[in-house]
Design an enzyme around this catalytic site. Structure first.
Site, PDB file in Angstrom:
ATOM      1  N   GLY A   1     -33.367   1.529 -27.323  1.00 25.24           N
ATOM      2  CA  GLY A   1     -32.776   2.750 -27.684  1.00 25.24           C
ATOM      3  C   GLY A   1     -31.677   2.184 -28.996  1.00 25.24           C
ATOM      4  O   GLY A   1     -30.723   3.010 -28.830  1.00 25.24           O
TER       5      GLY A   1
ATOM      6  N   SER B   1     -32.329   2.875 -32.167  1.00 23.62           N
ATOM      7  CA  SER B   1     -32.607   3.757 -33.449  1.00 23.62           C
ATOM      8  C   SER B   1     -31.361   4.463 -33.923  1.00 23.62           C
ATOM      9  O   SER B   1     -31.117   4.772 -35.325  1.00 23.62           O
ATOM     10  CB  SER B   1     -33.753   4.584 -33.501  1.00 23.62           C
ATOM     11  OG  SER B   1     -33.441   5.497 -32.089  1.00 23.62           O
TER      12      SER B   1
ATOM     13  N   THR C   1     -38.500   4.276 -30.678  1.00 26.19           N
ATOM     14  CA  THR C   1     -39.970   4.814 -30.642  1.00 26.19           C
ATOM     15  C   THR C   1     -40.628   4.674 -32.025  1.00 26.19           C
ATOM     16  O   THR C   1     -41.928   5.037 -32.045  1.00 26.19           O
ATOM     17  CB  THR C   1     -39.566   6.389 -30.125  1.00 26.19           C
ATOM     18  OG1 THR C   1     -38.899   7.086 -31.034  1.00 26.19           O
ATOM     19  CG2 THR C   1     -39.193   6.557 -28.835  1.00 26.19           C
TER      20      THR C   1
ATOM     21  N   ASN D   1     -29.960   0.472 -22.522  1.00 24.73           N
ATOM     22  CA  ASN D   1     -29.574   1.890 -23.282  1.00 24.73           C
ATOM     23  C   ASN D   1     -30.212   3.249 -23.386  1.00 24.73           C
ATOM     24  O   ASN D   1     -29.963   4.330 -23.348  1.00 24.73           O
ATOM     25  CB  ASN D   1     -28.821   1.511 -24.648  1.00 24.73           C
ATOM     26  CG  ASN D   1     -28.389   2.707 -25.332  1.00 24.73           C
ATOM     27  OD1 ASN D   1     -27.494   3.444 -25.041  1.00 24.73           O
ATOM     28  ND2 ASN D   1     -29.081   3.261 -26.201  1.00 24.73           N
TER      29      ASN D   1
ATOM     30  N   TYR E   1     -31.083  14.853 -14.481  1.00 24.98           N
ATOM     31  CA  TYR E   1     -30.431  13.756 -15.315  1.00 24.98           C
ATOM     32  C   TYR E   1     -29.461  12.858 -14.404  1.00 24.98           C
ATOM     33  O   TYR E   1     -29.297  11.769 -14.442  1.00 24.98           O
ATOM     34  CB  TYR E   1     -29.781  14.249 -16.223  1.00 24.98           C
ATOM     35  CG  TYR E   1     -28.869  13.347 -17.163  1.00 24.98           C
ATOM     36  CD1 TYR E   1     -29.815  12.553 -18.115  1.00 24.98           C
ATOM     37  CD2 TYR E   1     -27.575  13.227 -17.338  1.00 24.98           C
ATOM     38  CE1 TYR E   1     -29.181  11.460 -19.037  1.00 24.98           C
ATOM     39  CE2 TYR E   1     -27.152  12.300 -18.187  1.00 24.98           C
ATOM     40  CZ  TYR E   1     -27.936  11.550 -19.118  1.00 24.98           C
ATOM     41  OH  TYR E   1     -27.328  10.390 -20.010  1.00 24.98           O
TER      42      TYR E   1
ATOM     43  N   ALA F   1     -29.892  12.591 -11.187  1.00 27.68           N
ATOM     44  CA  ALA F   1     -30.565  11.940 -10.114  1.00 27.68           C
ATOM     45  C   ALA F   1     -30.970  10.531 -10.805  1.00 27.68           C
ATOM     46  O   ALA F   1     -30.860   9.382 -10.336  1.00 27.68           O
ATOM     47  CB  ALA F   1     -31.800  12.654  -9.860  1.00 27.68           C
TER      48      ALA F   1
ATOM     49  N   LYS G   1     -29.164   8.828 -13.307  1.00 31.47           N
ATOM     50  CA  LYS G   1     -28.262   7.960 -13.522  1.00 31.47           C
ATOM     51  C   LYS G   1     -27.494   7.538 -12.289  1.00 31.47           C
ATOM     52  O   LYS G   1     -26.947   6.390 -12.156  1.00 31.47           O
ATOM     53  CB  LYS G   1     -27.111   8.753 -14.400  1.00 31.47           C
ATOM     54  CG  LYS G   1     -27.640   8.868 -15.951  1.00 31.47           C
ATOM     55  CD  LYS G   1     -28.158   7.898 -16.591  1.00 31.47           C
ATOM     56  CE  LYS G   1     -28.413   8.177 -18.046  1.00 31.47           C
ATOM     57  NZ  LYS G   1     -28.970   6.633 -18.656  1.00 31.47           N
TER      58      LYS G   1
END
Length: 238
Positions: A12, A14, A37, A79, A144, A146, A148
């Site tokens: 991640g 970008s 992506t 990340n 979210y 759940a 993390k």
């Protein structure tokens, strides 16, 4: 130049936190491999190598894990993540599963791919980027949170099993961070409301998050493992 001769794999990269982490490692002479992506030429400024991978596609997660296995990084930073807010009873099951896939399953496979080489070297650093919503939670955050909380549990189990091999594994849990996405989603009024509940009375800066990641990944960190460190201006503790 704490990372001269070290290979660092970061997902991640970008934008936002991931991009700043990549820039920080490269500034300290690491060989940085990032994921995104959709690649653009600007990424060459902070990643020597770039892997295009969309973690909503299981096949692309597996392909990325193969890249990690081949690269044999000294440091892995998971990340990349996604979020979708909704009331509990309105959460689309497909959205719930997609969030778990990107936020938990992808880091799981990448950790599995990185550990064998780290174990052979007798040295490795894994940093999984969680969230304050993986330490506390609130309404509309079930999917979210759940993911993390699961990421934290996985990291703790990994540390319990592999710290003896010289592999130090931790989570960081950023609070509200001053990124383009934060400003676009919250706006000035939303940010003012958020920071009123933060003891530091401001958003975190992305370079503050990056500095914590670099220390956790460095030779200086010899004994801190299995932790989920909130970097949130005190938000979770008051």
């Amino acid at each position: 130049m704490r990372f001269a001769g070290k290979k660092v794999f970061i997902t991640g990269t970008s934008r936002g936190i991931g991009r700043t982490i990549a820039q920080a490692f490269r500034a300290e002479d690491a060989w940085v491999i990032g994921t995104c992506t959709c690649k653009n030429n600007e990424m060459d400024d902070f990643c020597q190598e770039m892997v295009v991978a969309d973690f909503t596609d299981i096949a692309q997660i597996r392909a990325c894990a193969d890249c990690v296995r081949h690269a044999e990084p000294d440091v892995l930073v998971n990340n990349a993540g996604i979020n979708k807010i909704a009331p509990f009873v309105e959460i689309n099951p497909d959205d719930f599963l997609s969030i778990q896939q990107v936020n938990v399953f992808a880091p799981f496979l990448l950790c599995q791919a990185a550990i064998p080489a780290m174990k052979r070297k007798g040295w490795g650093r894994i940093i999984n980027v969680s969230s304050i919503w993986g330490k506390i939670s609130k309404e509309n955050r079930a999917a979210y949170s759940a993911s993390k909380f699961a990421l934290d549990g996985m990291t703790l189990a990994l540390a319990a099993e592999h710290s003896v091999d010289g592999i130090v594994a931790n989570c960081i849990a950023p609070g509200f961070v001053d990124t383009e996405l934060t400003r676009r989603v919250l706006g000035d009024e939303g940010i003012s409301s958020v920071v009123s509940g933060v003891p530091a009375r401001r958003l975190a800066q992305v370079d503050e998050i990056a500095r914590l990641v670099l220390w956790l990944a460095s030779e200086e960190n010899t004994y801190l493992t299995g932790q989920n460190i909130a970097i949130d201006g005190g938000f979770c503790r008051v």
